[in-house]
Design an enzyme around this catalytic site. Structure first.
Site, PDB file in Angstrom:
ATOM      1  N   HIS A  85       0.824  -1.203   0.000  1.00 19.49           N
ATOM      2  CA  HIS A  85       0.000   0.000   0.000  1.00 19.49           C
ATOM      3  C   HIS A  85       0.861   1.257   0.000  1.00 19.49           C
ATOM      4  O   HIS A  85       0.576   2.211  -0.737  1.00 19.49           O
ATOM      5  CB  HIS A  85      -0.916   0.003   1.230  1.00 19.49           C
ATOM      6  N   TYR A  95      -9.533   4.442   2.766  1.00 16.06           N
ATOM      7  CA  TYR A  95     -10.131   3.374   3.580  1.00 16.06           C
ATOM      8  C   TYR A  95     -11.637   3.500   3.773  1.00 16.06           C
ATOM      9  O   TYR A  95     -12.356   2.489   3.696  1.00 16.06           O
ATOM     10  CB  TYR A  95      -9.387   3.264   4.915  1.00 16.06           C
ATOM     11  N   GLU A 137       0.885   1.897   8.125  1.00 15.83           N
ATOM     12  CA  GLU A 137       1.331   2.544   6.898  1.00 15.83           C
ATOM     13  C   GLU A 137       1.858   3.953   7.149  1.00 15.83           C
ATOM     14  O   GLU A 137       2.763   4.423   6.440  1.00 15.83           O
ATOM     15  CB  GLU A 137       0.194   2.548   5.880  1.00 15.83           C
ATOM     16  N   TYR A 190      11.532  -4.592  -3.100  1.00 12.04           N
ATOM     17  CA  TYR A 190      11.148  -4.200  -4.451  1.00 12.04           C
ATOM     18  C   TYR A 190      10.935  -2.692  -4.531  1.00 12.04           C
ATOM     19  O   TYR A 190      10.798  -2.007  -3.509  1.00 12.04           O
ATOM     20  CB  TYR A 190       9.852  -4.917  -4.878  1.00 12.04           C
ATOM     21  N   ARG A 206       3.500  -1.289 -11.086  1.00 12.16           N
ATOM     22  CA  ARG A 206       3.933  -2.670 -10.892  1.00 12.16           C
ATOM     23  C   ARG A 206       5.096  -2.704  -9.893  1.00 12.16           C
ATOM     24  O   ARG A 206       5.980  -1.845  -9.913  1.00 12.16           O
ATOM     25  CB  ARG A 206       4.411  -3.298 -12.206  1.00 12.16           C
ATOM     26  N   SER A 209      11.107  -6.612  -8.032  1.00 17.84           N
ATOM     27  CA  SER A 209      12.183  -6.852  -7.064  1.00 17.84           C
ATOM     28  C   SER A 209      13.467  -6.208  -7.537  1.00 17.84           C
ATOM     29  O   SER A 209      13.789  -6.220  -8.727  1.00 17.84           O
ATOM     30  CB  SER A 209      12.404  -8.357  -6.882  1.00 17.84           C
ATOM     31  N   GLY A 280      11.748 -15.504 -10.893  1.00 20.88           N
ATOM     32  CA  GLY A 280      11.836 -15.467  -9.432  1.00 20.88           C
ATOM     33  C   GLY A 280      13.253 -15.341  -8.929  1.00 20.88           C
ATOM     34  O   GLY A 280      13.481 -15.168  -7.728  1.00 20.88           O
ATOM     35  N   THR A 282      15.082 -12.828  -9.297  1.00 25.63           N
ATOM     36  CA  THR A 282      15.463 -11.438  -9.036  1.00 25.63           C
ATOM     37  C   THR A 282      15.782 -11.147  -7.562  1.00 25.63           C
ATOM     38  O   THR A 282      16.862 -10.627  -7.276  1.00 25.63           O
ATOM     39  CB  THR A 282      14.395 -10.465  -9.569  1.00 25.63           C
ATOM     40  N   PRO A 401      -0.564 -10.779  -5.779  1.00 27.63           N
ATOM     41  CA  PRO A 401      -1.183 -10.730  -4.454  1.00 27.63           C
ATOM     42  C   PRO A 401      -0.783 -11.933  -3.610  1.00 27.63           C
ATOM     43  O   PRO A 401      -0.595 -13.028  -4.103  1.00 27.63           O
ATOM     44  CB  PRO A 401      -2.695 -10.777  -4.763  1.00 27.63           C
TER      45      PRO A 401
END
Length: 407
Positions: A85, A95, A137, A190, A206, A209, A280, A282, A401
């Protein structure tokens, strides 16, 4: 804190969520984007089309309901989602919008079964859960901005180098347009890229990583171009990066995020096993480069699986590191090797093969990290458990996700 009656009502809805959770979240997203189309500038459209986002949200709602009387149990999940987020720019004002549409979706799907009492309990519970996210957050936003080299929101970076790593994977080296310092990161984290693709009505974001060790004056991401098929279209952002972004072009990115990390400052000398499938690799390469640079005596086993050498990225780099550093052992697994390919095992990584290559001391004390497509990760997770590796030494990162490898 929630009162006992609210907790009891929420707990009573757990079986219903298990059955209707995805229907509820699918309806939620339909309502959300109809009433707030501006949010399409934040959400991953590909995950929406494939139903991944609805499934992920359904899992999160189910977990919240099942643990409503002990919400501290889901704090690790809150932090994992919180990282995403923060990287995307989700703010407190989003929210209430989400809560409103989630309650409407519950009512739409469950009909008369969603009584005023149940909707009221969920409204109260959502408020508590939202406050937990907002609090976590807020700390992440402050840390991202206030750290040395940090920044708020998105910052312009210039592509200073573009390297084709395989037939479908390329690396992009990014330096800040303002020439100032950049934030450090933990290997495995990432950055989030924001692009405006010509012909697309919305901005696309997007997570990619970081694929090199921290401490450089650049960030590197290594991206697979997702080809289309009969069942799904080509990757919008990955295709744009591969086909239209070149040296000298600018990209907007947010500060590094993520909780799938190897911490080289922890002082641990336990063996490390890194296992990757496809792109994967990365975060695994970032971890490997960091260990070699900062803990050169630490034993490392790196295992990579690919279809064949044509799709195998960074194979020369890994081979060179293996030759130069005695504590590093590496293996290559090809599912369908081409003529002339050099590899250690053909087929898939399974329990029998892992037993044949991993020392007993590594199995008993090592830290295991893996990343790749979901079927690959489910197989690795199961094999490691069958091997006897304890859960606290198994670490992984999902593409897209978050989900459950136990499913």
């Amino acid at each position: 804190m929630l009162n006992p009656s609210t907790i009891a009502i929420i707990k009573s809805t757990v079986p219903v969520l298990e059955v209707h959770g995805t229907a509820i979240t699918s309806r939620f997203y339909e309502l959300l984007f109809t009433n707030h189309p501006e949010l399409l500038n934040i959400f991953n459209h590909a995950n929406q089309r494939q139903g991944k986002q609805s499934g992920a949200l359904a899992n999160a709602v189910y977990a919240a309901a099942a643990n409503i009387d002990r919400l501290e149990q889901i704090i690790p999940v809150v932090k994992q989602i919180g990282h995403k987020h923060r990287a995307l720019g989700i703010k407190p004002e989003h929210y209430p919008i989400v809560g409103e549409h989630l309650l409407i979706a519950i009512k739409d799907v469950l009909g008369d079964a969603a009584t005023d009492e149940i909707i009221g309990a969920w409204a109260e519970a959502y408020g508590v859960i939202a406050d937990a996210f907002i609090g976590v957050e807020a700390e992440m936003y402050a840390q991202a901005e206030e750290q040395p080299g940090g920044w708020e929101g998105f910052r312009k970076f210039i592509v200073t180098r573009k390297v084709q790593e395989s037939s479908v994977i390329s690396s992009f080296y990014l330096r800040p347009a303002d020439g100032q310092a950049i934030a450090s990161f933990l290997p495995g984290q990432y950055i989030t890229v924001r692009v405006n693709v010509p012909g697309s009505a919305n901005t696309h974001l997007r997570h990619y990583s970081l694929s090199d060790a921290p401490g450089q004056d650049y960030y590197r991401i290594t991206v697979k171009q997702e080809a289309g098929s009969d069942s799904q279209p080509a990757g919008i952002v990955s295709s744009y990066l591969h086909n239209h972004v070149h040296v000298g072009d600018a990209l907007e990115i947010s500060a590094p995020a993520g909780d799938f990390t190897l911490d080289p400052t922890a002082g641990s000398e336990a063996p490390v096993v890194l296992i990757s499938g496809g792109v994967g690799l990365t975060p695994m390469v970032s971890m490997l480069n960091t260990i070699v640079a900062q803990q050169p005596e630490r034993p490392v086993t790196y295992i990579h699986a690919a279809l064949n050498s044509e799709l195998h990225a960074m194979q020369g780099h890994i081979a060179e590191l293996t030759e130069q550093h005695a504590p590093l052992t590496s293996y290559v697994i090809y599912e369908s090797p081409s003529t002339g390919d050099h590899y250690d095992h053909q087929g898939f990584i399974d329990l029998a093969w892992l037993k044949s290559v991993l020392p007993t001391a590594t199995v008993n004390t090592g830290e295991f990290y893996f990343c790749g497509p979901t079927p690959f990760m489910k197989a690795i997770n199961l094999a490691l458990k069958q091997l006897g590796v304890s859960t606290d030494r198994i670490h992984y990162e999902f593409f897209g996700p978050a989900g459950s490898l136990e499913a």
